[in-house]
Design an enzyme around this catalytic site. Structure first.
Site, PDB file in Angstrom:
ATOM      1  N   ASP A 214     -11.783  -1.813  -7.669  1.00 16.92           N
ATOM      2  CA  ASP A 214     -10.568  -2.130  -6.936  1.00 16.92           C
ATOM      3  C   ASP A 214     -10.347  -3.648  -6.910  1.00 16.92           C
ATOM      4  O   ASP A 214     -11.295  -4.408  -6.719  1.00 16.92           O
ATOM      5  CB  ASP A 214     -10.762  -1.607  -5.500  1.00 16.92           C
ATOM      6  CG  ASP A 214      -9.504  -1.688  -4.660  1.00 16.92           C
ATOM      7  OD1 ASP A 214      -8.524  -1.028  -5.024  1.00 16.92           O
ATOM      8  OD2 ASP A 214      -9.519  -2.395  -3.641  1.00 16.92           O
ATOM      9  N   GLU A 275      -9.113  -2.719 -12.006  1.00 18.54           N
ATOM     10  CA  GLU A 275      -7.703  -2.848 -11.632  1.00 18.54           C
ATOM     11  C   GLU A 275      -7.388  -4.336 -11.743  1.00 18.54           C
ATOM     12  O   GLU A 275      -7.813  -5.130 -10.901  1.00 18.54           O
ATOM     13  CB  GLU A 275      -7.486  -2.358 -10.198  1.00 18.54           C
ATOM     14  CG  GLU A 275      -6.036  -2.450  -9.770  1.00 18.54           C
ATOM     15  CD  GLU A 275      -5.818  -2.428  -8.256  1.00 18.54           C
ATOM     16  OE1 GLU A 275      -4.741  -2.031  -7.824  1.00 18.54           O
ATOM     17  OE2 GLU A 275      -6.737  -2.830  -7.512  1.00 18.54           O
TER      18      GLU A 275
HETATM   19  C1  GLC Z   1      -5.903  -1.498  -4.647  1.00 21.26           C
HETATM   20  C2  GLC Z   1      -5.743  -0.013  -4.375  1.00 21.26           C
HETATM   21  C3  GLC Z   1      -4.824   0.149  -3.211  1.00 21.26           C
HETATM   22  C4  GLC Z   1      -5.444  -0.534  -2.001  1.00 21.26           C
HETATM   23  C5  GLC Z   1      -5.756  -1.990  -2.307  1.00 21.26           C
HETATM   24  C6  GLC Z   1      -6.633  -2.607  -1.261  1.00 21.26           C
HETATM   25  O1  GLC Z   1      -4.752  -2.099  -5.092  1.00 21.26           O
HETATM   26  O2  GLC Z   1      -5.301   0.646  -5.530  1.00 21.26           O
HETATM   27  O3  GLC Z   1      -4.555   1.497  -2.940  1.00 21.26           O
HETATM   28  O4  GLC Z   1      -4.575  -0.449  -0.925  1.00 21.26           O
HETATM   29  O5  GLC Z   1      -6.436  -2.133  -3.517  1.00 21.26           O
HETATM   30  O6  GLC Z   1      -7.941  -2.123  -1.357  1.00 21.26           O
END
Ligand code: GLC
Length: 531
Positions: A214, A275
């Site tokens: 994440d 991500e």
């Molecule tokens: C990422 C996740 C999202 C979350 C954020 C904070 O972007 O995909 O759902 O709210 O991180 O952890």
């Protein structure tokens, strides 16, 4: 896995299974509920493994199921090495891994290294210990400005709206790039890295096949936490990224990814996907160097409108970005943070037709594909009533941004009325619309024309046909609003028509079309595979 003869020798082994895999994102809250409380759980997932095998995916990505007060539905982790009772327990997780493997499905899980929950034992200790303590040094605490310290330490805002700083009782402020319940960790503190390594090994020892990281472009913060230049238009929302934004993509992040990779490499055949919201191709590619992440989401397809030029440009960027580092591209059309693509492409029949077309484009591309649960049923976003909204974005924006709940509504499995077999209970954590009766998995399984049958067919072809070999594409000349490309190795041709009228098909035999064909013409809002 398949087509190993075509892969280069060093990646032909089974341990590189992820290089052309189809992953399926399970938003755990919304996939299947076994205990009747209206929230999805680990035993629920286990009860649907047969469905996932039938669908034809290779691996699952489970969103966070760790101990959490659920301020951001699990992305606020209070104990990264335990299961929240809402979702089950460690024994339920072990059962899931064992049974998934028996169904030939890999299990990957979400890691949240940028921040913890404010209920994490470390943060609670930091609050108690006070300014200057070793406990506070695990997070980003600072004194405020102004004569009484009441001005936040810098001008950073939170991704969910409002300032990125919250003041505690003794007057200090702590940093949270997301909700106040998600304090950012201080990655300059070696205890933080050591703890993540412990978490990685904890789950690797339990048999997970990989991780989704994440906010993989977060974590490292710039020295001195400089202000954001107020002249820079940063945009807002979770998708935003900007090279001039000091909050993300700081060079120190790569040392963290090298540490993560070292641990994963102790366990052959395991992987990590990041991500990474970094637009610049060269800076993005740094995350995928051979000693960092195995994969990084390429979000270009998900951001492109249904327009051949925009889609082609996203594909070229996605492929171009990874070429220099030898990583496969990683495609996705939807996830739990963005409106579902049926809705983005116009909704209704039109949105569904275009979604099918884009699914063929995505599955024709070299590399890895991530599907989001429910897209194989053609689920649209749901216009939820305000009383039902739960995303922290809704609250933090002062009820001006509705947030991400519309794409998170529980999956309809069977029957004619909510809860459509999602739960044995009466209600679901977000309400399902009555109109979903026609979209249940049950109603689509035996219908050869359904979205579900279309996905199964496309996934089966992608897995079995040598036409899908090869890492590079060549583009054909095509009429305006259309494109056609060919996989250089295996020869698959994929053509897409986003124009207003039919166009002639490229030569070849049709392997699969996203909708009814019109003789030798490719109709609008349609894509086709040819060999
Ligand atoms: C990422 C996740 C999202 C979350 C954020 C904070 O972007 O995909 O759902 O709210 O991180 O952890």
């Amino acid at each position: 896995m398949r087509r190993s003869s075509d892969l280069q020798p060093e990646i032909a082994d089974e341990s590189a299974w992820w290089r052309d895999a189809v992953f399926y994102q399970v938003y755990v809250r919304s996939f299947a509920d076994a205990n009747g409380d209206g929230v999805g759980d680990l035993d629920g997932i286990r009860s649907r493994l047969g469905y996932l095998e039938l669908l034809g995916v290779d691996a699952l990505w489970l969103t966070p199921f760790f101990t959490s007060p659920m301020a951001d539905h699990g992305y606020d982790v209070a104990d990264p090495r335990d299961v929240d009772p809402l979702f089950g327990d460690l024994a339920a997780f072990d059962r899931l891994v064992t049974e998934a493997h028996a169904h030939n499905l890999k299990i990957t899980i979400d890691l949240v290294p940028n921040h913890t929950s404010d209920r994490h034992a470390w943060f609670q200790a930091a609050l108690r210990a006070g300014p200057g303590s070793v406990e506070r040094d695990r997070f980003v605490f600072r004194d405020g400005g102004g004569f009484d310290g009441s001005v936040p330490p810098n001008n950073w805002s939170s991704q969910f709206g409002g300032p990125a700083w919250t003041r505690v009782a003794d007057g200090q402020w702590y940093l949270h790039l997301f909700a106040p319940e998600q304090p950012d960790l201080n990655w300059d503190n070696p205890e933080v890295a050591a703890d993540l390594a412990r978490t990685l090994r904890f789950w690797l020892d339990r048999g997970v096949d990989g991780f989704r990281i994440d906010v993989a472009h977060g974590m490292a913060k710039p020295y001195g936490l400089p202000n954001i230049d107020p002249r820079v238009e940063l945009g807002s929302g979770i998708l935003h990224d900007n090279a001039l934004d000091p909050r993300f993509d700081n060079d120190g992040v790569h040392e963290i990814h090298r540490m993560i990779r070292k641990v994963i490499d102790e366990y052959p055949g395991r992987m990590a996907v990041g991500e990474i919201w970094v637009k610049d191709d060269e800076r993005y590619a740094r995350y995928l160097r051979p000693d960092e992440l195995h994969l990084g989401f390429s979000f270009g397809l998900l951001q492109a409108p249904f327009d051949a030029d925009a889609v082609r440009s996203a594909v070229e960027h996605g492929l171009g970005a990874v070429r220099s580092v030898g990583a496969p591209a990683t495609w996705t059309l939807s996830n739990h943070d963005v409106p579902r693509h049926v809705t983005r492409y116009g909704g209704g029949d039109l949105g569904a037709r275009r979604a099918r077309a884009m699914t063929l484009v995505e599955l024709a591309l070299p590399g890895v594909v991530y599907l989001y649960n429910g897209e194989e049923l053609g689920l649209p976003d749901v216009e939820l009533p305000e009383w039902a909204l739960q995303d922290p974005i809704w609250l933090r924006s002062g009820h001006t941004l509705r947030g991400r709940d519309g794409c998170r509504v529980p999956v309809p499995w069977e029957g004619d009325t909510p809860p459509f077999g999602f739960t044995q209970g009466v209600t679901t954590w977000l309400p399902q619309p009555n109109e979903w009766a026609g979209l249940t998995a049950e109603s689509q399984l035996e219908d050869p024309e359904s979205m579900l049958s279309f996905y199964r067919h496309a996934l089966e072809l992608r897995k079995s046909q040598p036409a899908f070999n090869g890492d590079e594409l060549e583009w054909y000349g095509a009429p305006p609003g259309c494109f056609a490309f060919r996989r250089k190795g295996g020869g698959l041709i994929c053509a897409l028509n986003t124009s207003g009228g039919p166009v002639p098909l490229p030569p070849g035999e049709i392997l699969l079309a996203s909708g009814p064909m019109d003789g030798n013409q490719l109709p609008p809002d349609t894509a086709v595979w040819l060999v």
